[in-house]
Motif scaffolding. Sequence first.
Motif, PDB file in Angstrom:
ATOM      1  N   CYS A  63       0.121  -7.419   3.257  1.00 50.84           N
ATOM      2  CA  CYS A  63      -0.055  -7.642   1.819  1.00 50.84           C
ATOM      3  C   CYS A  63       0.369  -9.073   1.470  1.00 50.84           C
ATOM      4  O   CYS A  63       1.423  -9.545   1.891  1.00 50.84           O
ATOM      5  CB  CYS A  63       0.770  -6.629   1.028  1.00 50.84           C
ATOM      6  SG  CYS A  63       0.755  -6.946  -0.751  1.00 50.84           S
ATOM      7  N   LEU A  64      -0.455  -9.776   0.682  1.00 51.36           N
ATOM      8  CA  LEU A  64      -0.183 -11.178   0.347  1.00 51.36           C
ATOM      9  C   LEU A  64       0.808 -11.297  -0.807  1.00 51.36           C
ATOM     10  O   LEU A  64       1.499 -12.305  -0.939  1.00 51.36           O
ATOM     11  CB  LEU A  64      -1.489 -11.885  -0.024  1.00 51.36           C
ATOM     12  CG  LEU A  64      -2.556 -11.887   1.078  1.00 51.36           C
ATOM     13  CD1 LEU A  64      -3.891 -12.378   0.525  1.00 51.36           C
ATOM     14  CD2 LEU A  64      -2.116 -12.744   2.263  1.00 51.36           C
ATOM     15  N   ASP A  65       0.884 -10.271  -1.641  1.00 53.06           N
ATOM     16  CA  ASP A  65       1.718 -10.361  -2.848  1.00 53.06           C
ATOM     17  C   ASP A  65       3.042  -9.619  -2.750  1.00 53.06           C
ATOM     18  O   ASP A  65       3.795  -9.567  -3.710  1.00 53.06           O
ATOM     19  CB  ASP A  65       0.945  -9.819  -4.066  1.00 53.06           C
ATOM     20  CG  ASP A  65      -0.120 -10.807  -4.504  1.00 53.06           C
ATOM     21  OD1 ASP A  65      -0.094 -11.935  -3.963  1.00 53.06           O
ATOM     22  OD2 ASP A  65      -0.964 -10.456  -5.337  1.00 53.06           O
ATOM     23  N   CYS A  74       1.011  -4.074  -2.471  1.00 51.12           N
ATOM     24  CA  CYS A  74       0.634  -4.188  -3.880  1.00 51.12           C
ATOM     25  C   CYS A  74      -0.677  -3.457  -4.176  1.00 51.12           C
ATOM     26  O   CYS A  74      -0.929  -3.047  -5.301  1.00 51.12           O
ATOM     27  CB  CYS A  74       0.522  -5.661  -4.282  1.00 51.12           C
ATOM     28  SG  CYS A  74      -1.024  -6.439  -3.760  1.00 51.12           S
ATOM     29  N   ASN A  75      -1.519  -3.299  -3.142  1.00 54.50           N
ATOM     30  CA  ASN A  75      -2.818  -2.628  -3.279  1.00 54.50           C
ATOM     31  C   ASN A  75      -3.795  -3.354  -4.197  1.00 54.50           C
ATOM     32  O   ASN A  75      -4.820  -2.797  -4.582  1.00 54.50           O
ATOM     33  CB  ASN A  75      -2.646  -1.167  -3.750  1.00 54.50           C
ATOM     34  CG  ASN A  75      -1.993  -0.306  -2.686  1.00 54.50           C
ATOM     35  OD1 ASN A  75      -2.230  -0.518  -1.492  1.00 54.50           O
ATOM     36  ND2 ASN A  75      -1.163   0.628  -3.092  1.00 54.50           N
ATOM     37  N   LYS A  76      -3.449  -4.660  -4.590  1.00 52.25           N
ATOM     38  CA  LYS A  76      -4.336  -5.403  -5.492  1.00 52.25           C
ATOM     39  C   LYS A  76      -4.822  -6.697  -4.861  1.00 52.25           C
ATOM     40  O   LYS A  76      -5.930  -7.153  -5.134  1.00 52.25           O
ATOM     41  CB  LYS A  76      -3.597  -5.728  -6.794  1.00 52.25           C
ATOM     42  CG  LYS A  76      -3.421  -4.511  -7.677  1.00 52.25           C
ATOM     43  CD  LYS A  76      -2.714  -4.883  -8.979  1.00 52.25           C
ATOM     44  CE  LYS A  76      -2.320  -3.647  -9.745  1.00 52.25           C
ATOM     45  NZ  LYS A  76      -0.930  -3.643 -10.179  1.00 52.25           N
ATOM     46  N   CYS A  77      -3.991  -7.329  -4.046  1.00 53.70           N
ATOM     47  CA  CYS A  77      -4.351  -8.640  -3.485  1.00 53.70           C
ATOM     48  C   CYS A  77      -5.587  -8.517  -2.582  1.00 53.70           C
ATOM     49  O   CYS A  77      -6.016  -7.402  -2.262  1.00 53.70           O
ATOM     50  CB  CYS A  77      -3.172  -9.214  -2.693  1.00 53.70           C
ATOM     51  SG  CYS A  77      -2.884  -8.341  -1.146  1.00 53.70           S
ATOM     52  N   CYS A  80      -5.006  -6.462   0.638  1.00 47.89           N
ATOM     53  CA  CYS A  80      -4.930  -5.021   0.354  1.00 47.89           C
ATOM     54  C   CYS A  80      -6.313  -4.475   0.029  1.00 47.89           C
ATOM     55  O   CYS A  80      -6.715  -3.414   0.515  1.00 47.89           O
ATOM     56  CB  CYS A  80      -3.974  -4.746  -0.803  1.00 47.89           C
ATOM     57  SG  CYS A  80      -2.228  -4.826  -0.343  1.00 47.89           S
TER      58      CYS A  80
HETATM   59 ZN    ZN Z   1      -1.323  -6.650  -1.447  1.00 46.58          ZN
END
Ligand code: ZN
Length: 498
Positions: A63-65, A74-77, A80
């Motif tokens: 995950c990058l965030d 984060c499941n958004k970056c 993810c």
């Molecule tokens: Zn992420």
Amino acid sequence: MSEVIYRKYRPKLFKEVVGQRPIKVTLQSEISSGQVAHAYLFVGPRGTGKTTLARLFARSLNCLDKKETESEPCNKCQACQNFLNNQTLDVIEIDAASHTGVENVRENIIANAQVPPFNKNGYKIFVIDEVHMLSKSAFNALLKTLEEPPKRVIFILATTEIHKVPETIISRCQRFDFKKIPLADVVKRLTEIIEWEKITIDDKVLTQIARRSEGCLRDAESLLGQIIALSQGQVTDDLISLVLPRNNWLEIDVLVEGLRMHNLPAVLNQINKLVAEGVDIDNLTADLLEYVRQIMLYQIIGADFHLEFDDHFIEAIKKHAANFPLADISRLLNILLSKTQSQQAVIIDQLPLELACVEFLLATATDMVSESNKTNKVTATSATVSKDYELLQKKWSELIAALKPLNSSIAGFVQTAHPLEIQANQVTLGFEFPFHIEQLDKPNIKAEIAKSLSSILGRNITVILKIDENFKTNQQNFKGRSEEGVDDAVDTFGGEVL
Ligand SMILES: [Zn+2]
């Protein structure tokens, strides 16, 4: 649809994963501390979260965030998102069941492991499912890579059959043992899903699904999915019996009653009736094992043991527990396990189960007849004892009447008992239920019972309270009815055991 449910609600965060708490805690602390191993081995039954946790672990590491001290993705970056859309290049999932050759290990794993991860600070993660399926040479190739792992590469090996994985591989991995998901956790999860789906399904049905899935959450979700898909908003009994394999405790109870009462014809008839009705013999055997196991646990643990059945069967199980000698229960379970689990190919499906029942009844018939002789000795061989016994038979109502003013429920409990053993200065009363004994086992109450017994028998008596393992037979004796159980057992075995 069933598969849809399973994917739709696949946990996206560690905290959403059902069960496996120790494993989650360890993996999360490794992520947040940045101290990850090169190789992991996830061991355990199917459908218990191995792949789910492998994916979560991989996503979180890439995950990058994600902040340094955190462990949830984060499941958004972008990383993810790629992962959730199955577009990531840094996580390679291999099903060893379909790629067992060494070539595949070389091509898919070793060559690929040399290529650095797309995300420089992330990891390239290989998830090898059913790793025990790899051939010997494939294992050797994998072992070389595990001995000198390339930088920023992590292997997660998952298996349901650890005994087929070479020790050399096991010793190079951090091992986690996954447990079956407890019934209550499965039910809780299914309850969440039906709330999300805005559908109403009775708790009892959810428990039935959970029990049928035997700790495999994926199976439970899949069964629930089938019910939801077929229901069109209306979950009927017919629909449930269509989706859920037959699990008929009423029929099992008849079988157990036959075994307990040593009624071999009834047992064999019941097995063959059910097989003729199309009941799967493996299910039948599994249900029988489960039912007898619950009887055993209830007998040993008592009221503290939570029986997960409908009220009707809870009563039935309590009754069996009070009357089925523990030694017989344990023998029955052992014989069932050894006779029915090892047969690979049999011509007649139900034969192993039939043989198990016959063997059990032959083994216990000897005990039962000698037990009934023992009872007869107490009541018949000595003229005095016999006279005492008859006296108590005749005057039992006097005893009850004397106790009634003291406490009518106590009198009621004693009414259900009978003399089990009569000695010069001591009478042992036999009871069916531990609960009755608990209520009576107080010095002042026992003194009152002893006082009444003393006055009936004309001498000083102390009283002992005991569970009678042959309660029914002895009770019938005392109340003057025939000894059905014993007669049946003797008839069944032609009296040879005598
Ligand atoms: Zn992420």
